[in-house]
Write a protein that holds these residues in place. Sequence first.
Motif, PDB file in Angstrom:
ATOM      1  N   THR A 176       0.783  -1.128   0.014  1.00  0.00           N
ATOM      2  CA  THR A 176       0.005  -0.115   0.113  1.00  0.00           C
ATOM      3  C   THR A 176       0.813   1.162   0.150  1.00  0.00           C
ATOM      4  O   THR A 176       2.150   1.212   0.101  1.00  0.00           O
ATOM      5  N   ASP A 177       0.155   2.530  -0.219  1.00  0.00           N
ATOM      6  CA  ASP A 177       1.074   3.802   0.003  1.00  0.00           C
ATOM      7  C   ASP A 177       0.984   4.257   1.344  1.00  0.00           C
ATOM      8  O   ASP A 177       1.343   5.500   1.755  1.00  0.00           O
ATOM      9  N   PHE A 178       0.668   3.377   2.376  1.00  0.00           N
ATOM     10  CA  PHE A 178       0.436   4.010   3.925  1.00  0.00           C
ATOM     11  C   PHE A 178       1.554   4.623   4.198  1.00  0.00           C
ATOM     12  O   PHE A 178       1.547   5.758   4.805  1.00  0.00           O
ATOM     13  N   GLU A 179       2.731   4.053   4.209  1.00  0.00           N
ATOM     14  CA  GLU A 179       3.817   4.732   4.717  1.00  0.00           C
ATOM     15  C   GLU A 179       4.248   5.913   3.921  1.00  0.00           C
ATOM     16  O   GLU A 179       4.735   6.941   4.571  1.00  0.00           O
ATOM     17  N   HIS A 180       4.144   6.023   2.801  1.00  0.00           N
ATOM     18  CA  HIS A 180       4.293   7.194   1.796  1.00  0.00           C
ATOM     19  C   HIS A 180       3.370   8.303   2.358  1.00  0.00           C
ATOM     20  O   HIS A 180       3.892   9.470   2.708  1.00  0.00           O
ATOM     21  N   VAL A 181       2.131   8.000   2.609  1.00  0.00           N
ATOM     22  CA  VAL A 181       1.320   8.984   3.040  1.00  0.00           C
ATOM     23  C   VAL A 181       1.683   9.395   4.622  1.00  0.00           C
ATOM     24  O   VAL A 181       1.768  10.824   4.726  1.00  0.00           O
ATOM     25  N   LEU A 182       2.147   8.810   5.358  1.00  0.00           N
ATOM     26  CA  LEU A 182       2.348   9.066   6.870  1.00  0.00           C
ATOM     27  C   LEU A 182       3.822   9.978   6.442  1.00  0.00           C
ATOM     28  O   LEU A 182       3.871  11.260   7.515  1.00  0.00           O
ATOM     29  N   ARG A 183       4.671   9.665   5.894  1.00  0.00           N
ATOM     30  CA  ARG A 183       6.002  10.409   5.552  1.00  0.00           C
ATOM     31  C   ARG A 183       5.575  11.927   4.979  1.00  0.00           C
ATOM     32  O   ARG A 183       6.144  12.929   5.509  1.00  0.00           O
ATOM     33  N   ALA A 184       4.666  11.622   3.968  1.00  0.00           N
ATOM     34  CA  ALA A 184       4.397  12.802   3.217  1.00  0.00           C
ATOM     35  C   ALA A 184       3.677  13.925   4.190  1.00  0.00           C
ATOM     36  O   ALA A 184       3.839  15.061   4.097  1.00  0.00           O
ATOM     37  N   GLN A 185       2.951  13.423   5.040  1.00  0.00           N
ATOM     38  CA  GLN A 185       2.191  14.345   6.147  1.00  0.00           C
ATOM     39  C   GLN A 185       3.073  14.548   7.170  1.00  0.00           C
ATOM     40  O   GLN A 185       2.521  15.637   7.929  1.00  0.00           O
ATOM     41  N   GLY A 186       4.188  14.258   7.426  1.00  0.00           N
ATOM     42  CA  GLY A 186       5.045  14.366   8.575  1.00  0.00           C
ATOM     43  C   GLY A 186       4.579  13.670   9.871  1.00  0.00           C
ATOM     44  O   GLY A 186       5.022  14.332  10.926  1.00  0.00           O
ATOM     45  N   ILE A 187       4.096  12.745   9.837  1.00  0.00           N
ATOM     46  CA  ILE A 187       3.343  11.851  10.918  1.00  0.00           C
ATOM     47  C   ILE A 187       4.442  10.936  11.321  1.00  0.00           C
ATOM     48  O   ILE A 187       5.153  10.301  10.724  1.00  0.00           O
ATOM     49  N   THR A 188       4.811  11.112  12.563  1.00  0.00           N
ATOM     50  CA  THR A 188       5.679  10.187  13.350  1.00  0.00           C
ATOM     51  C   THR A 188       5.108   9.406  14.288  1.00  0.00           C
ATOM     52  O   THR A 188       5.895   8.393  14.899  1.00  0.00           O
ATOM     53  N   HIS A 189       3.987   9.916  14.766  1.00  0.00           N
ATOM     54  CA  HIS A 189       3.341   9.121  16.022  1.00  0.00           C
ATOM     55  C   HIS A 189       2.030   8.682  15.749  1.00  0.00           C
ATOM     56  O   HIS A 189       1.037   9.310  15.186  1.00  0.00           O
ATOM     57  N   LEU A 190       1.777   7.388  16.001  1.00  0.00           N
ATOM     58  CA  LEU A 190       0.338   6.577  15.510  1.00  0.00           C
ATOM     59  C   LEU A 190      -0.294   6.241  16.742  1.00  0.00           C
ATOM     60  O   LEU A 190       0.309   5.649  17.972  1.00  0.00           O
ATOM     61  N   LEU A 191      -1.718   6.386  16.911  1.00  0.00           N
ATOM     62  CA  LEU A 191      -2.331   5.991  17.744  1.00  0.00           C
ATOM     63  C   LEU A 191      -3.248   4.698  17.453  1.00  0.00           C
ATOM     64  O   LEU A 191      -3.952   4.969  16.429  1.00  0.00           O
ATOM     65  N   PHE A 192      -3.105   3.670  17.883  1.00  0.00           N
ATOM     66  CA  PHE A 192      -3.663   2.535  17.312  1.00  0.00           C
ATOM     67  C   PHE A 192      -5.135   2.221  17.808  1.00  0.00           C
ATOM     68  O   PHE A 192      -5.420   2.020  18.961  1.00  0.00           O
ATOM     69  N   SER A 193      -6.054   1.845  16.922  1.00  0.00           N
ATOM     70  CA  SER A 193      -7.781   1.344  17.445  1.00  0.00           C
ATOM     71  C   SER A 193      -7.931   0.254  16.319  1.00  0.00           C
ATOM     72  O   SER A 193      -7.429   0.336  15.213  1.00  0.00           O
ATOM     73  N   GLY A 194      -9.233  -0.130  16.425  1.00  0.00           N
ATOM     74  CA  GLY A 194      -9.857  -0.897  15.415  1.00  0.00           C
ATOM     75  C   GLY A 194     -10.074  -2.265  15.572  1.00  0.00           C
ATOM     76  O   GLY A 194      -9.916  -3.016  17.019  1.00  0.00           O
ATOM     77  N   CYS A 195      -9.743  -3.276  14.686  1.00  0.00           N
ATOM     78  CA  CYS A 195     -10.124  -4.590  14.797  1.00  0.00           C
ATOM     79  C   CYS A 195      -9.468  -5.397  13.526  1.00  0.00           C
ATOM     80  O   CYS A 195      -9.237  -4.714  12.532  1.00  0.00           O
ATOM     81  N   THR A 196      -9.023  -6.281  13.895  1.00  0.00           N
ATOM     82  CA  THR A 196      -8.999  -7.162  15.185  1.00  0.00           C
ATOM     83  C   THR A 196      -7.546  -6.828  16.113  1.00  0.00           C
ATOM     84  O   THR A 196      -6.662  -6.925  15.205  1.00  0.00           O
ATOM     85  N   THR A 197      -7.684  -7.007  17.302  1.00  0.00           N
ATOM     86  CA  THR A 197      -6.397  -6.647  18.046  1.00  0.00           C
ATOM     87  C   THR A 197      -5.186  -7.620  17.607  1.00  0.00           C
ATOM     88  O   THR A 197      -4.257  -6.994  17.506  1.00  0.00           O
ATOM     89  N   ASP A 198      -5.754  -8.591  17.574  1.00  0.00           N
ATOM     90  CA  ASP A 198      -4.593  -9.723  17.276  1.00  0.00           C
ATOM     91  C   ASP A 198      -4.155  -9.944  15.996  1.00  0.00           C
ATOM     92  O   ASP A 198      -3.234 -10.809  15.780  1.00  0.00           O
ATOM     93  N   VAL A 199      -4.946  -9.415  14.995  1.00  0.00           N
ATOM     94  CA  VAL A 199      -4.513  -9.781  13.730  1.00  0.00           C
ATOM     95  C   VAL A 199      -3.975  -8.314  12.874  1.00  0.00           C
ATOM     96  O   VAL A 199      -2.952  -7.974  12.932  1.00  0.00           O
ATOM     97  N   CYS A 200      -5.145  -7.675  12.352  1.00  0.00           N
ATOM     98  CA  CYS A 200      -4.797  -6.512  11.452  1.00  0.00           C
ATOM     99  C   CYS A 200      -4.070  -5.518  12.334  1.00  0.00           C
ATOM    100  O   CYS A 200      -3.259  -4.603  11.689  1.00  0.00           O
ATOM    101  N   VAL A 201      -4.540  -5.016  13.586  1.00  0.00           N
ATOM    102  CA  VAL A 201      -4.217  -3.964  14.385  1.00  0.00           C
ATOM    103  C   VAL A 201      -2.427  -4.508  14.803  1.00  0.00           C
ATOM    104  O   VAL A 201      -1.729  -3.582  14.713  1.00  0.00           O
TER     105      VAL A 201
END
Length: 222
Positions: free
Chosen positions: A135-160
């Motif tokens: 995906t382009d997820f990392e590129h989006v984060l770097r482009a936006q200057g994002i360095t800190h991530l707060l994680f939520s959603g489902c499922t805890t043990d797999v995709c999160v």
Amino acid sequence: MIKARPFDYPYDGNLNPAATALIVIDMQRDFLSTDGYFARQGYDPAPLRAIIPVLDRLIAVCRQAGIRIIHTRQGYREDLADMTPYEKWRRKRSGIEGTNVLLRGHPGFEIVPEIDVRSEDIIVDKTCNGAFTYTDFEHVLRAQGITHLLFSGCTTDVCVHTTLREACDRNFQCLTIADACASGDQYAHEAALHMVTVENGIFGALSDSAAVIEAIGKLPAR
């Protein structure tokens, strides 16, 4: 700072909204509905639906502070061109071969309407458990200057957890919000949360929504 364990977040005390994103993983109809993929695997989607009010509160307070909201959705192309032989085998074994379950462009792929998704939010579509893979997820984060991530959603043990591990290996500073994550397997949920804190926070820090909302609520409104 956000009260967390095994250390308060972020470790350096610099909670900067412009460099932070709330990651909302896979809150889709096919995982939360009673006739979607998750339910067809024999899991009760009720624990996943139970976190919706928590997520809505987190999203609202993060938006007010200027923290970006990033949603992910998991699913395949309608023509199945991105589905490997193993994934097709699992699909058949799961009893969903020939259905629209987890296929892009169909209602089950969409985020449940109870989640407040807005035009300014970022949506990342993925085929794998981890949001960084193909995906382009990392590129989006770097482009936006994002360095800190707060994680939520489902499922805890797999995709999160998969996305969390990928993020840590890429040197993002990560916080998992325990009561904003859910799984159909309570044991796996609790084990995944515990793993965040081992080895002095090998996968970042662990907190709850009350602590996150309290800390972010003290930041100046955007």
